[in-house]
Motif scaffolding. Structure first.
Motif, PDB file in Angstrom:
ATOM      1  N   MET A   1     -26.399 -29.340  -0.338  1.00 39.47           N
ATOM      2  CA  MET A   1     -25.963 -28.596  -0.090  1.00 39.47           C
ATOM      3  C   MET A   1     -26.176 -28.287  -2.315  1.00 39.47           C
ATOM      4  N   ASN A   2     -27.435 -27.548  -3.055  1.00 39.17           N
ATOM      5  CA  ASN A   2     -27.825 -27.296  -4.043  1.00 39.17           C
ATOM      6  C   ASN A   2     -26.475 -26.416  -4.426  1.00 39.17           C
ATOM      7  N   PHE A   3     -25.862 -26.394  -4.720  1.00 41.67           N
ATOM      8  CA  PHE A   3     -24.644 -25.791  -5.751  1.00 41.67           C
ATOM      9  C   PHE A   3     -25.530 -24.806  -6.466  1.00 41.67           C
ATOM     10  N   GLU A   4     -25.144 -23.367  -6.712  1.00 43.72           N
ATOM     11  CA  GLU A   4     -25.073 -23.053  -7.957  1.00 43.72           C
ATOM     12  C   GLU A   4     -23.696 -22.398  -9.172  1.00 43.72           C
ATOM     13  N   ASN A   5     -23.708 -22.391 -10.179  1.00 41.80           N
ATOM     14  CA  ASN A   5     -22.808 -21.916 -10.655  1.00 41.80           C
ATOM     15  C   ASN A   5     -22.710 -20.393 -11.250  1.00 41.80           C
ATOM     16  N   SER A   6     -22.275 -20.135 -10.570  1.00 37.05           N
ATOM     17  CA  SER A   6     -22.190 -18.426 -10.338  1.00 37.05           C
ATOM     18  C   SER A   6     -21.509 -17.820  -9.459  1.00 37.05           C
ATOM     19  N   LEU A   7     -20.626 -16.772 -10.082  1.00 39.63           N
ATOM     20  CA  LEU A   7     -19.364 -15.649  -8.741  1.00 39.63           C
ATOM     21  C   LEU A   7     -20.642 -15.414  -7.589  1.00 39.63           C
ATOM     22  N   SER A   8     -21.537 -15.023  -7.805  1.00 38.64           N
ATOM     23  CA  SER A   8     -22.326 -14.591  -6.656  1.00 38.64           C
ATOM     24  C   SER A   8     -22.371 -15.475  -4.922  1.00 38.64           C
ATOM     25  N   PHE A   9     -22.948 -16.910  -5.751  1.00 41.37           N
ATOM     26  CA  PHE A   9     -22.809 -18.179  -5.052  1.00 41.37           C
ATOM     27  C   PHE A   9     -21.598 -18.076  -4.530  1.00 41.37           C
ATOM     28  N   ALA A  10     -20.043 -18.555  -4.797  1.00 37.73           N
ATOM     29  CA  ALA A  10     -19.233 -18.662  -3.920  1.00 37.73           C
ATOM     30  C   ALA A  10     -18.891 -17.723  -4.000  1.00 37.73           C
ATOM     31  N   GLN A  11     -18.785 -16.639  -3.703  1.00 38.19           N
ATOM     32  CA  GLN A  11     -18.501 -15.216  -2.621  1.00 38.19           C
ATOM     33  C   GLN A  11     -19.611 -15.648  -1.548  1.00 38.19           C
ATOM     34  N   GLU A  12     -21.455 -15.548  -1.798  1.00 40.30           N
ATOM     35  CA  GLU A  12     -21.895 -15.484  -0.294  1.00 40.30           C
ATOM     36  C   GLU A  12     -21.546 -17.145   0.795  1.00 40.30           C
ATOM     37  N   LEU A  13     -20.879 -17.826  -0.287  1.00 41.30           N
ATOM     38  CA  LEU A  13     -20.490 -19.143   0.490  1.00 41.30           C
ATOM     39  C   LEU A  13     -18.809 -19.282   1.280  1.00 41.30           C
ATOM     40  N   ASP A  14     -18.270 -18.354   0.377  1.00 40.53           N
ATOM     41  CA  ASP A  14     -17.043 -17.615   1.781  1.00 40.53           C
ATOM     42  C   ASP A  14     -17.621 -16.692   2.463  1.00 40.53           C
ATOM     43  N   LEU A  15     -18.452 -15.982   1.997  1.00 42.03           N
ATOM     44  CA  LEU A  15     -18.641 -15.076   3.587  1.00 42.03           C
ATOM     45  C   LEU A  15     -18.864 -16.079   4.392  1.00 42.03           C
ATOM     46  N   ARG A  16     -19.673 -16.653   4.675  1.00 44.29           N
ATOM     47  CA  ARG A  16     -20.035 -18.131   5.415  1.00 44.29           C
ATOM     48  C   ARG A  16     -19.367 -18.539   5.800  1.00 44.29           C
ATOM     49  N   ASP A  17     -18.236 -18.279   5.935  1.00 42.71           N
ATOM     50  CA  ASP A  17     -17.132 -19.677   5.748  1.00 42.71           C
ATOM     51  C   ASP A  17     -16.352 -19.732   7.620  1.00 42.71           C
ATOM     52  N   PRO A  18     -16.873 -20.237   8.120  1.00 39.93           N
ATOM     53  CA  PRO A  18     -15.833 -19.704   9.995  1.00 39.93           C
ATOM     54  C   PRO A  18     -14.484 -19.802   9.293  1.00 39.93           C
ATOM     55  N   LEU A  19     -13.710 -20.263   8.656  1.00 42.48           N
ATOM     56  CA  LEU A  19     -11.587 -20.504   8.527  1.00 42.48           C
ATOM     57  C   LEU A  19     -11.742 -19.913   7.128  1.00 42.48           C
ATOM     58  N   LYS A  20     -12.390 -18.927   7.014  1.00 42.89           N
ATOM     59  CA  LYS A  20     -12.243 -17.405   5.780  1.00 42.89           C
ATOM     60  C   LYS A  20     -10.951 -17.051   6.023  1.00 42.89           C
ATOM     61  N   SER A  21     -10.687 -16.641   7.966  1.00 32.88           N
ATOM     62  CA  SER A  21      -9.439 -15.817   7.776  1.00 32.88           C
ATOM     63  C   SER A  21      -8.316 -16.721   7.687  1.00 32.88           C
ATOM     64  N   TYR A  22      -8.304 -17.769   7.501  1.00 28.42           N
ATOM     65  CA  TYR A  22      -7.251 -18.248   8.322  1.00 28.42           C
ATOM     66  C   TYR A  22      -6.126 -18.266   6.836  1.00 28.42           C
ATOM     67  N   ARG A  23      -6.841 -17.778   5.662  1.00 22.87           N
ATOM     68  CA  ARG A  23      -6.732 -18.222   4.348  1.00 22.87           C
ATOM     69  C   ARG A  23      -4.766 -16.198   4.574  1.00 22.87           C
ATOM     70  N   ASP A  24      -5.399 -16.033   5.273  1.00 25.82           N
ATOM     71  CA  ASP A  24      -4.655 -14.720   5.789  1.00 25.82           C
ATOM     72  C   ASP A  24      -3.445 -14.448   6.160  1.00 25.82           C
ATOM     73  N   LEU A  25      -2.947 -16.217   6.932  1.00 25.28           N
ATOM     74  CA  LEU A  25      -2.038 -16.732   7.466  1.00 25.28           C
ATOM     75  C   LEU A  25      -0.688 -17.015   6.590  1.00 25.28           C
ATOM     76  N   PHE A  26      -1.439 -17.211   5.175  1.00 23.31           N
ATOM     77  CA  PHE A  26      -0.624 -17.517   4.148  1.00 23.31           C
ATOM     78  C   PHE A  26       0.029 -16.934   3.033  1.00 23.31           C
ATOM     79  N   HIS A  27       1.087 -16.755   2.326  1.00 21.21           N
ATOM     80  CA  HIS A  27       2.189 -15.954   1.396  1.00 21.21           C
ATOM     81  C   HIS A  27       0.936 -16.978   0.060  1.00 21.21           C
ATOM     82  N   ILE A  28       0.101 -15.970  -0.783  1.00 24.12           N
ATOM     83  CA  ILE A  28      -0.467 -16.603  -1.878  1.00 24.12           C
ATOM     84  C   ILE A  28       1.205 -16.290  -3.223  1.00 24.12           C
ATOM     85  N   PRO A  29       1.250 -17.337  -3.843  1.00 26.55           N
ATOM     86  CA  PRO A  29       2.399 -16.675  -4.985  1.00 26.55           C
ATOM     87  C   PRO A  29       1.370 -15.813  -5.987  1.00 26.55           C
TER      88      PRO A  29
END
Length: 425
Positions: A1-29
């Motif tokens: 994958m060709n990475f980009e140094n931008s917030l929008s690129f990171a957010q797009e990767l998160d939107l496409r992440d099939p595991l994104k819902s698992y973060r909600d199963l943890f307490h974030i300090p």
């Protein structure tokens, strides 16, 4: 994958992440009222939100049934609690349930397994380990060797990287094993080296060690729950790990062991025994004569700490749902993105050097950043901005983007904050 140094690129990767819902199963300090950028799962994993209810269930059963909770009425009878973890642990290490058991702490288990698998003779007595192993391993080696009346200087072969390099080459490890030959009693390395983050070639090293007649074991503290493992198929003799890092089971929580199936029925193998390792059908007869349970269960000493194991069970339930292969797929992408951003920051000035292997297959999700200048100042600056990472003397910041709960946006903001403070120095 060709990475980009931008917030929008990171957010797009998160939107496409099939595991994104698992973060909600943890307490974030939180730091300064905001969710922290937590990159220290390689030291202590985050708390699963279900851990409290799992522990509360055991507290309720203790309240309601007291000692009867061991055998009946309770939701998970305490007498058999270690069995409730077996299937999950076996999947994570690539083993059969008979080969794994949850027990004790990591260093305790290292000592117990050395009793069984380090059996030095006048000719075959040497041990191969990596130089700069975690202190617990170093102290264990020193005292075990002395226990046998041997000199650590003559017994322990500590593997070091080549001059000017940070990581051990597999070819050099295999060469040392071959050269030590019939003097070699044991190879015991970390699956993932805690300081550099290097993932060793467990399969090849195990095979080579056994070819010269040695036993081969692994300290999987930084590998368990981080990388896929196939201990049974690789023929590993034994292994142990902790559960409070990538397994997210709580501070100082229970360890576990793997003992290959070929030893399952070997009651003559030396070991230090305890009553919970005694054959279950005769355990409560309280008679002399230790008869171990088959498999890894025969290395147990004491009955299970139920309250801490409940938290462990809560976390393993999450791993059962997601699977280690899916975690590995995200980990490669997440760590690769962080590597891209750090290298871009370092630039021609070479401010940083990532001493973790560049080959993704030779590392887990940890990156160790060697700071050529202002390392501690940068670490403190990151901490003040809500980045929770790890400082290791003399000049390394360890960062672990954990795929269960870290996001690509987390990684982007880590690099952004790092850049801001570099420019101030």
């Amino acid at each position: 994958m060709n990475f980009e140094n931008s917030l929008s690129f990171a957010q797009e990767l998160d939107l496409r992440d099939p595991l994104k819902s698992y973060r909600d199963l943890f307490h974030i300090p939180k730091v300064n009222g905001r969710p922290a950028l937590y990159f220290t799962g390689n030291s202590l994993g985050l708390q699963p939100k279900t851990a409290r209810s799992f522990i509360e269930q055991e507290m309720k059963d203790w309240e309601m049934y007291a000692v009867e909770g061991h055998f009946k009425d309770s939701k998970r009878p305490w007498m058999y609690y270690h069995k409730f973890l077996k299937d999950s642990l076996a999947k994570l290490v690539g083993a059969k349930p008979i080969e794994v058991v949850s027990m004790n702490q990591l260093t305790v288990n290292l000592h117990l397994l050395m009793v069984s698998f380090y059996r030095p003779t006048e000719r075959r007595f040497k041990i191969i380990a990596e130089a700069g192993a975690f202190p617990s391993d170093q102290y264990m080696f020193e005292t075990q060797i002395k226990h046998h009346g041997l000199n650590p200087d003559d017994t322990l072969i500590e593997l070091k990287p080549r001059q000017g390099e940070h990581n051990l080459r597999t070819e050099d490890i295999l060469k040392t094993i071959a050269e030590t030959g019939d003097e070699l009693a044991l190879v015991l390395l970390s699956g993932v080296q805690y300081y550099t983050g290097q993932l060793f070639d467990i399969k090849s090293i195990t095979k080579k060690g056994q070819e010269v007649g040695a036993k081969v074991g692994w300290d999987l503290a930084h590998a368990m729950g981080n990388v896929p493992l196939s201990l049974h198929d690789w023929g590993v003799d034994f292994a142990t790990w902790c559960s409070y890092k990538y397994l997210n089971s709580g501070p100082g929580n229970v360890s576990g062991v793997f003992v290959h199936e070929r030893y399952a029925h070997d009651s003559n193998l030396p070991r230090f025994a305890g009553w919970w390792g005694q054959e279950e059908s005769t355990r409560f007869q309280m008679t002399k004569g230790f008869k171990p349970m088959t498999g890894a269960d025969g290395w147990q000493l004491s009955n299970v700490n139920v309250l801490s194991s409940a938290a462990h069970l809560a976390s393993l339930e999450i791993f059962d749902k997601v699977g280690v292969n899916a975690l590995r797929e995200k980990s490669l992408l997440l760590t690769g993105y962080m590597e891209f951003l750090i290298n871009e920051l370092s630039g021609e000035e070479n401010i940083f050097e990532i001493i973790t292997p560049k080959d993704p297959e030779s590392r887990g999700c940890q990156l160790s950043i060697f700071c050529h200048k202002n390392g501690k100042m940068l670490f403190d600056a990151l901490s003040s901005e809500g980045v929770i990472s790890d400082w290791r003397e003399p000049n390394v910041i360890r960062v672990a983007p954990v795929p269960l709960y870290n996001t690509f946006e987390d990684v982007y903001h880590f690099a952004r904050i790092l850049k801001e403070h570099i420019q101030k120095m």
